[in-house]
Scaffold this motif. Structure first.
Motif, short mmCIF file in Angstrom:
data_model
loop_
_atom_site.label_atom_id
_atom_site.label_comp_id
_atom_site.label_asym_id
_atom_site.label_seq_id
_atom_site.Cartn_x
_atom_site.Cartn_y
_atom_site.Cartn_z
N ALA A 144 0.96 -1.36 0.01
CA ALA A 144 -0.04 -0.13 0.20
C ALA A 144 0.79 1.25 -0.04
CB ALA A 144 -0.89 0.18 1.18
N GLY A 145 1.83 1.09 0.82
CA GLY A 145 2.86 2.45 1.01
C GLY A 145 3.49 2.67 -0.39
N ALA A 146 3.86 1.41 -1.38
CA ALA A 146 4.53 1.57 -2.49
C ALA A 146 3.46 2.20 -3.48
CB ALA A 146 4.92 0.29 -3.01
N ALA A 147 2.13 1.74 -3.39
CA ALA A 147 1.14 2.49 -4.22
C ALA A 147 1.04 3.74 -4.07
CB ALA A 147 -0.13 1.53 -4.11
N VAL A 148 1.11 4.31 -3.08
CA VAL A 148 1.15 5.88 -2.64
C VAL A 148 2.46 6.42 -3.47
CG1 VAL A 148 1.35 7.42 -0.91
CG2 VAL A 148 -0.22 5.51 -0.56
N LYS A 149 3.44 5.82 -3.37
CA LYS A 149 4.72 6.55 -4.16
C LYS A 149 4.44 6.38 -5.48
CE LYS A 149 8.05 5.19 -0.62
NZ LYS A 149 9.31 4.43 -0.26
N LEU A 150 3.94 5.47 -6.08
CA LEU A 150 3.51 5.40 -7.42
C LEU A 150 2.15 6.28 -7.86
CD1 LEU A 150 3.82 1.45 -8.06
CD2 LEU A 150 5.23 3.44 -9.15
N LYS B 262 15.61 -5.12 2.58
CA LYS B 262 16.39 -5.24 1.75
C LYS B 262 16.50 -6.83 1.58
CE LYS B 262 19.77 -1.65 2.05
NZ LYS B 262 21.29 -1.10 2.55
N ARG B 263 16.39 -7.68 2.85
CA ARG B 263 16.50 -9.15 2.91
C ARG B 263 15.16 -9.66 1.97
NH1 ARG B 263 16.70 -13.56 2.50
NH2 ARG B 263 17.05 -15.44 3.98
N LEU B 264 14.12 -9.00 2.18
CA LEU B 264 13.01 -9.40 1.61
C LEU B 264 13.02 -9.56 0.05
CD1 LEU B 264 10.22 -7.88 3.86
CD2 LEU B 264 11.27 -10.30 4.12
N LEU B 265 13.42 -8.19 -0.28
CA LEU B 265 13.71 -8.17 -1.72
C LEU B 265 14.78 -9.20 -2.56
CD1 LEU B 265 13.97 -4.34 -1.84
CD2 LEU B 265 12.00 -5.81 -2.58
N MET C 289 9.91 -10.61 -15.12
CA MET C 289 8.99 -9.38 -14.57
C MET C 289 8.16 -9.97 -13.44
SD MET C 289 9.61 -6.86 -16.73
CE MET C 289 7.80 -5.97 -16.64
N LEU C 290 7.91 -8.98 -12.37
CA LEU C 290 6.92 -9.40 -11.37
C LEU C 290 5.85 -8.81 -11.78
CD1 LEU C 290 9.38 -7.97 -8.37
CD2 LEU C 290 8.75 -10.27 -9.03
N ARG C 291 4.70 -9.44 -11.33
CA ARG C 291 3.27 -9.25 -11.46
C ARG C 291 2.81 -8.51 -9.95
NH1 ARG C 291 5.39 -10.41 -15.67
NH2 ARG C 291 3.98 -10.96 -17.63
N ILE C 292 2.87 -7.54 -9.85
CA ILE C 292 2.63 -6.80 -8.72
C ILE C 292 1.37 -6.30 -8.35
CG2 ILE C 292 3.26 -4.95 -7.01
CD1 ILE C 292 5.47 -7.23 -7.43
N VAL C 293 0.36 -6.62 -7.48
CA VAL C 293 -0.97 -6.36 -7.24
C VAL C 293 -0.76 -5.08 -6.17
CG1 VAL C 293 -3.00 -7.18 -6.41
CG2 VAL C 293 -1.50 -8.74 -7.30
N LEU C 294 -1.34 -4.00 -6.99
CA LEU C 294 -1.29 -2.51 -6.17
C LEU C 294 -2.79 -2.37 -5.75
CD1 LEU C 294 1.01 -0.67 -8.66
CD2 LEU C 294 1.57 -1.66 -6.36
N PRO C 295 -3.14 -1.87 -4.36
CA PRO C 295 -4.19 -1.37 -4.31
C PRO C 295 -4.39 -0.07 -4.90
CG PRO C 295 -2.89 -1.31 -2.29
CD PRO C 295 -2.14 -2.01 -3.45
N VAL C 296 -5.56 0.46 -5.51
CA VAL C 296 -5.91 1.73 -6.09
C VAL C 296 -6.92 2.43 -5.39
CG1 VAL C 296 -4.62 1.01 -8.58
CG2 VAL C 296 -7.24 0.85 -8.08
N GLY C 297 -7.45 1.62 -4.39
CA GLY C 297 -8.38 2.30 -3.81
C GLY C 297 -9.08 0.99 -2.77
N PHE D 66 10.68 -2.38 -8.81
CA PHE D 66 10.06 -2.76 -7.44
C PHE D 66 10.73 -2.31 -6.33
CE2 PHE D 66 8.66 -6.03 -4.37
CZ PHE D 66 7.54 -5.47 -4.10
N ALA D 67 12.11 -2.87 -6.21
CA ALA D 67 13.08 -2.37 -5.28
C ALA D 67 13.13 -1.13 -4.81
CB ALA D 67 14.48 -3.09 -5.63
N ALA D 68 13.09 -0.37 -5.94
CA ALA D 68 13.41 1.32 -5.57
C ALA D 68 11.92 1.90 -5.02
CB ALA D 68 13.32 1.77 -7.22
N LEU D 69 11.06 1.20 -4.93
CA LEU D 69 9.73 1.71 -4.16
C LEU D 69 10.00 1.66 -2.77
CD1 LEU D 69 6.86 -0.13 -6.43
CD2 LEU D 69 7.70 2.34 -6.16
#
Length: 337
Positions: free
Chosen positions: A260-266, A295-298, A311-319, A333-336
């Motif tokens: 969710a935090g990553a989705a806000v950044k995007l 970092k370990r998780l990534l 390619m990762l298929r990342i599920v992002l909440p948009v609402g 993805f890691a840059a988020l």
């Protein structure tokens, strides 16, 4: 009793008292049960009439070695293609037993009695069965629908508090994916109310199953919409691989907040909706601090089975009640984070 849902006209989902449902859905002929020692102790009177194969407890038994043990017990018991396999337990039991039944003698019919909240709202529904390989989640498995799944909310009264809470992470996940009304109802209630009010809990279970059943109806084999059900799971699986401090539901809660935090950044999710997700999970009692450094998780994310062609298929909440699947390189993805 009529099923609450019928997934792909193959798998009937019942929500209600086990005693009122089971005898009406079991086929005639021999039934062999796969379960674990805890369920056998709690419900021995139900299982005693059947030959029973018991597996161990915990994620560590979700392996090919356990499946081989089940095969050997099936051979000892004379299980053949006319035998019906009934898995009674939580998500680990149904995942392992479903995989064993799907592959033994090229497949025998099976059904589930799901005894945990996480199992009822997620693991037992939808036809995914499988085991872990070297700690990597569900690397070996099948898409095979159980003939039926029985979800009796009364069975959840025996769950330890931690296990009950773990299941709520999957209820919240379902609400974020496709049911804003369910999310609102969870916001307005409490952990204790869900724990003690069977009607309230039955409503939440039914709503969460509806989200999953609707998606599986459109996409059984995860080529499109079904990927949405992996919300929070890319990082949750990495958490489970990197640490043994969290169970699956706890890892999903953390993974959901991180994404969710990553989705806000995007720019895909508003900060207000992200805050609602954090607040509802916090109110339910989840510790949302990752047990190891991100970092370990990534490092583990790159090995996830959902990594396709680099390619990762990342599920992002948009609402609240809506999400999207976005292809993303590992570096992006890691840059988020």
């Amino acid at each position: 009793m009529k099923p609450a849902f019928n997934v792909r006209q193959q798998s009937e989902i019942f929500i209600g008292p086990l005693a009122d449902i089971l005898s009406g859905v079991l086929p005639e002929g021999r039934v062999v049960v796969v379960s674990d020692s805890t369920i056998d102790r709690l419900y021995h009177s139900v299982l005693a009439q059947y030959d029973t194969v018991l597996i161990g407890l915990g994620e560590s038994v979700k392996t090919m070695q356990t499946v081989e043990m089940i095969y050997r017990r099936f051979i000892e018991l004379g299980v053949d293609r006319s035998t019906f396999v009934l898995a009674v337990g939580g998500g680990i039991v149904t995942d392992v037993a479903g995989f064993a039944a799907s592959t033994y003698m090229r497949g025998v019919k099976f059904g589930f009695v799901s005894t945990t909240l996480l199992g009822q709202v997620d693991a037992s529904v939808g036809g995914k069965n499988g085991v872990n390989v070297d700690g990597y989640k569900n690397m070996a498995g099948t898409f095979t629908q159980p003939q039926f799944v029985i979800c009796d909310p009364a069975l959840l009264r025996t769950l330890p508090e931690r296990e009950f809470r773990a299941g709520l992470a999957e209820v919240v996940k379902a609400a974020i994916i496709a049911d804003a009304d369910l999310f609102g109802r969870i916001e307005r209630t409490t952990f204790e109310a869900l724990r003690t009010d069977t009607d309230l809990l039955s409503d939440a279970v039914s709503a969460a199953i509806r989200v999953k059943a609707d998606i599986v109806e459109r996409d059984e084999r995860e080529s499109g919409d079904r990927r949405k059900l992996n919300l929070g799971h890319t990082l949750a699986h990495a958490i489970e691989k990197a640490s043994n401090r969290m169970n699956h539901g706890e890892a999903v809660a953390v993974g959901t907040v991180l994404i969710a935090g990553a989705a806000v950044k995007l720019g895909a999710l508003t900060q207000a909706d992200c805050d609602r997700i954090v607040n509802v999970l916090t109110a339910l009692g989840f510790d949302l601090t990752p047990p190891v450094e991100v970092k370990r998780l990534l490092k583990e994310v790159g090995k996830d089975k959902k990594n396709e062609d680099g390619m990762l298929r990342i599920v992002l909440p948009v609402g609240i009640g809506d999400c999207e699947v976005r292809p993303m390189t590992m570096d992006a993805f890691a840059a988020l984070f």
